[in-house]
Write a protein that holds these residues in place. Structure first.
Motif, PDB file in Angstrom:
ATOM      1  N   MET A   1       0.850  -1.169   0.000  1.00 17.44           N
ATOM      2  CA  MET A   1       0.000   0.000   0.000  1.00 17.44           C
ATOM      3  C   MET A   1       0.901   1.240   0.000  1.00 17.44           C
ATOM      4  O   MET A   1       1.837   1.327   0.782  1.00 17.44           O
ATOM      5  CB  MET A   1      -0.896  -0.035   1.231  1.00 17.44           C
ATOM      6  CG  MET A   1      -1.892   1.071   1.254  1.00 17.44           C
ATOM      7  SD  MET A   1      -3.079   1.022   2.620  1.00 17.44           S
ATOM      8  CE  MET A   1      -3.551  -0.671   2.675  1.00 17.44           C
ATOM      9  N   THR A   2       0.571   2.183  -0.831  1.00 16.04           N
ATOM     10  CA  THR A   2       1.378   3.397  -0.940  1.00 16.04           C
ATOM     11  C   THR A   2       0.908   4.461   0.045  1.00 16.04           C
ATOM     12  O   THR A   2      -0.230   4.424   0.535  1.00 16.04           O
ATOM     13  CB  THR A   2       1.287   3.987  -2.355  1.00 16.04           C
ATOM     14  OG1 THR A   2      -0.055   4.446  -2.585  1.00 16.04           O
ATOM     15  CG2 THR A   2       1.682   2.968  -3.421  1.00 16.04           C
ATOM     16  N   ASP A   3       1.787   5.422   0.289  1.00 21.74           N
ATOM     17  CA  ASP A   3       1.424   6.561   1.140  1.00 21.74           C
ATOM     18  C   ASP A   3       0.195   7.257   0.578  1.00 21.74           C
ATOM     19  O   ASP A   3      -0.711   7.639   1.322  1.00 21.74           O
ATOM     20  CB  ASP A   3       2.570   7.575   1.198  1.00 21.74           C
ATOM     21  CG  ASP A   3       3.841   7.028   1.818  1.00 21.74           C
ATOM     22  OD1 ASP A   3       3.884   5.831   2.151  1.00 21.74           O
ATOM     23  OD2 ASP A   3       4.789   7.813   1.964  1.00 21.74           O
ATOM     24  N   GLU A   4       0.182   7.419  -0.735  1.00 18.71           N
ATOM     25  CA  GLU A   4      -0.923   8.118  -1.398  1.00 18.71           C
ATOM     26  C   GLU A   4      -2.252   7.392  -1.185  1.00 18.71           C
ATOM     27  O   GLU A   4      -3.279   8.035  -0.965  1.00 18.71           O
ATOM     28  CB  GLU A   4      -0.634   8.269  -2.892  1.00 18.71           C
ATOM     29  CG  GLU A   4       0.609   9.084  -3.193  1.00 18.71           C
ATOM     30  CD  GLU A   4       0.550  10.476  -2.599  1.00 18.71           C
ATOM     31  OE1 GLU A   4      -0.488  11.152  -2.716  1.00 18.71           O
ATOM     32  OE2 GLU A   4       1.556  10.890  -2.000  1.00 18.71           O
ATOM     33  N   GLN A   5      -2.227   6.048  -1.239  1.00 16.96           N
ATOM     34  CA  GLN A   5      -3.460   5.286  -1.048  1.00 16.96           C
ATOM     35  C   GLN A   5      -3.970   5.418   0.384  1.00 16.96           C
ATOM     36  O   GLN A   5      -5.172   5.549   0.616  1.00 16.96           O
ATOM     37  CB  GLN A   5      -3.252   3.808  -1.393  1.00 16.96           C
ATOM     38  CG  GLN A   5      -4.531   3.000  -1.329  1.00 16.96           C
ATOM     39  CD  GLN A   5      -5.601   3.510  -2.277  1.00 16.96           C
ATOM     40  OE1 GLN A   5      -5.339   3.658  -3.461  1.00 16.96           O
ATOM     41  NE2 GLN A   5      -6.785   3.785  -1.769  1.00 16.96           N
ATOM     42  N   ILE A   6      -3.059   5.401   1.345  1.00 18.47           N
ATOM     43  CA  ILE A   6      -3.445   5.554   2.747  1.00 18.47           C
ATOM     44  C   ILE A   6      -4.099   6.916   2.959  1.00 18.47           C
ATOM     45  O   ILE A   6      -5.172   7.018   3.562  1.00 18.47           O
ATOM     46  CB  ILE A   6      -2.217   5.378   3.664  1.00 18.47           C
ATOM     47  CG1 ILE A   6      -1.683   3.949   3.544  1.00 18.47           C
ATOM     48  CG2 ILE A   6      -2.562   5.724   5.109  1.00 18.47           C
ATOM     49  CD1 ILE A   6      -0.287   3.767   4.086  1.00 18.47           C
ATOM     50  N   ILE A   7      -3.463   7.964   2.442  1.00 17.66           N
ATOM     51  CA  ILE A   7      -4.009   9.316   2.579  1.00 17.66           C
ATOM     52  C   ILE A   7      -5.372   9.421   1.892  1.00 17.66           C
ATOM     53  O   ILE A   7      -6.317   9.992   2.445  1.00 17.66           O
ATOM     54  CB  ILE A   7      -3.022  10.359   2.024  1.00 17.66           C
ATOM     55  CG1 ILE A   7      -1.754  10.363   2.868  1.00 17.66           C
ATOM     56  CG2 ILE A   7      -3.660  11.749   1.989  1.00 17.66           C
ATOM     57  CD1 ILE A   7      -0.586  11.119   2.246  1.00 17.66           C
ATOM     58  N   THR A   8      -5.494   8.832   0.716  1.00 13.76           N
ATOM     59  CA  THR A   8      -6.757   8.848  -0.015  1.00 13.76           C
ATOM     60  C   THR A   8      -7.849   8.131   0.766  1.00 13.76           C
ATOM     61  O   THR A   8      -8.976   8.633   0.878  1.00 13.76           O
ATOM     62  CB  THR A   8      -6.577   8.216  -1.407  1.00 13.76           C
ATOM     63  OG1 THR A   8      -5.617   9.001  -2.137  1.00 13.76           O
ATOM     64  CG2 THR A   8      -7.882   8.151  -2.167  1.00 13.76           C
ATOM     65  N   ASP A   9      -7.541   6.973   1.329  1.00 15.95           N
ATOM     66  CA  ASP A   9      -8.524   6.209   2.111  1.00 15.95           C
ATOM     67  C   ASP A   9      -8.984   6.992   3.343  1.00 15.95           C
ATOM     68  O   ASP A   9     -10.173   7.043   3.648  1.00 15.95           O
ATOM     69  CB  ASP A   9      -7.943   4.865   2.548  1.00 15.95           C
ATOM     70  CG  ASP A   9      -7.744   3.878   1.412  1.00 15.95           C
ATOM     71  OD1 ASP A   9      -8.255   4.123   0.291  1.00 15.95           O
ATOM     72  OD2 ASP A   9      -7.058   2.861   1.633  1.00 15.95           O
ATOM     73  N   VAL A  10      -8.022   7.582   4.048  1.00 15.68           N
ATOM     74  CA  VAL A  10      -8.362   8.345   5.252  1.00 15.68           C
ATOM     75  C   VAL A  10      -9.200   9.568   4.889  1.00 15.68           C
ATOM     76  O   VAL A  10     -10.213   9.859   5.532  1.00 15.68           O
ATOM     77  CB  VAL A  10      -7.090   8.739   6.033  1.00 15.68           C
ATOM     78  CG1 VAL A  10      -7.421   9.713   7.157  1.00 15.68           C
ATOM     79  CG2 VAL A  10      -6.395   7.501   6.586  1.00 15.68           C
ATOM     80  N   ALA A  11      -8.803  10.268   3.845  1.00 13.64           N
ATOM     81  CA  ALA A  11      -9.567  11.446   3.412  1.00 13.64           C
ATOM     82  C   ALA A  11     -10.994  11.051   3.040  1.00 13.64           C
ATOM     83  O   ALA A  11     -11.944  11.775   3.361  1.00 13.64           O
ATOM     84  CB  ALA A  11      -8.871  12.119   2.233  1.00 13.64           C
ATOM     85  N   ALA A  12     -11.141   9.908   2.388  1.00 18.79           N
ATOM     86  CA  ALA A  12     -12.476   9.455   1.973  1.00 18.79           C
ATOM     87  C   ALA A  12     -13.384   9.204   3.175  1.00 18.79           C
ATOM     88  O   ALA A  12     -14.540   9.627   3.166  1.00 18.79           O
ATOM     89  CB  ALA A  12     -12.362   8.198   1.117  1.00 18.79           C
ATOM     90  N   VAL A  13     -12.874   8.537   4.214  1.00 20.27           N
ATOM     91  CA  VAL A  13     -13.736   8.278   5.369  1.00 20.27           C
ATOM     92  C   VAL A  13     -14.021   9.542   6.164  1.00 20.27           C
ATOM     93  O   VAL A  13     -15.049   9.630   6.830  1.00 20.27           O
ATOM     94  CB  VAL A  13     -13.210   7.147   6.290  1.00 20.27           C
ATOM     95  CG1 VAL A  13     -13.096   5.839   5.561  1.00 20.27           C
ATOM     96  CG2 VAL A  13     -11.931   7.512   6.969  1.00 20.27           C
TER      97      VAL A  13
END
Length: 71
Positions: free
Chosen positions: A1-13
Motif C-alpha cells: 500500500m502506498t502513502d498516497e493510497q493511505i491518505i486517499t482512504d483516510v480522506a475518503a472516510v
C-alpha cells in the motif's frame, strides 16, 4: 500500500480533500471516530495487512504514524 493510497482512504472516510491532510494530522482532531477507524481496519486487512488492528491505529492516531505502519 502506498502513502498516497493511505491518505486517499483516510480522506475518503473523513469526507475531506486529501490536500487537507498531512503527516502531522491528528486524525481524531480531524474528526475520525472509532467506527471509521474500524472501517479502515477492515479495508486494509482485506488488502493484505492482517496485522493492522484497532488498538494499534487508535493508540497513535497521527497520519504519519499510520503511513509508517502500512507502507
Amino acid at each position: 500500500m502506498t502513502d498516497e493510497q493511505i491518505i486517499t482512504d483516510v480522506a475518503a472516510v473523513l469526507g475531506v480533500d486529501r490536500s487537507e491532510l498531512d503527516t502531522d494530522t491528528d486524525l481524531l482532531d480531524a474528526g475520525l471516530d472509532s467506527v471509521r477507524i474500524m472501517s479502515l481496519v477492515e479495508k486494509w486487512r482485506s488488502a493484505g495487512h492482517a496485522d493492522i488492528d484497532f488498538p494499534t491505529l487508535a493508540g497513535d492516531p497521527v497520519l504519519g504514524s499510520w503511513i509508517e505502519l502500512l507502507a
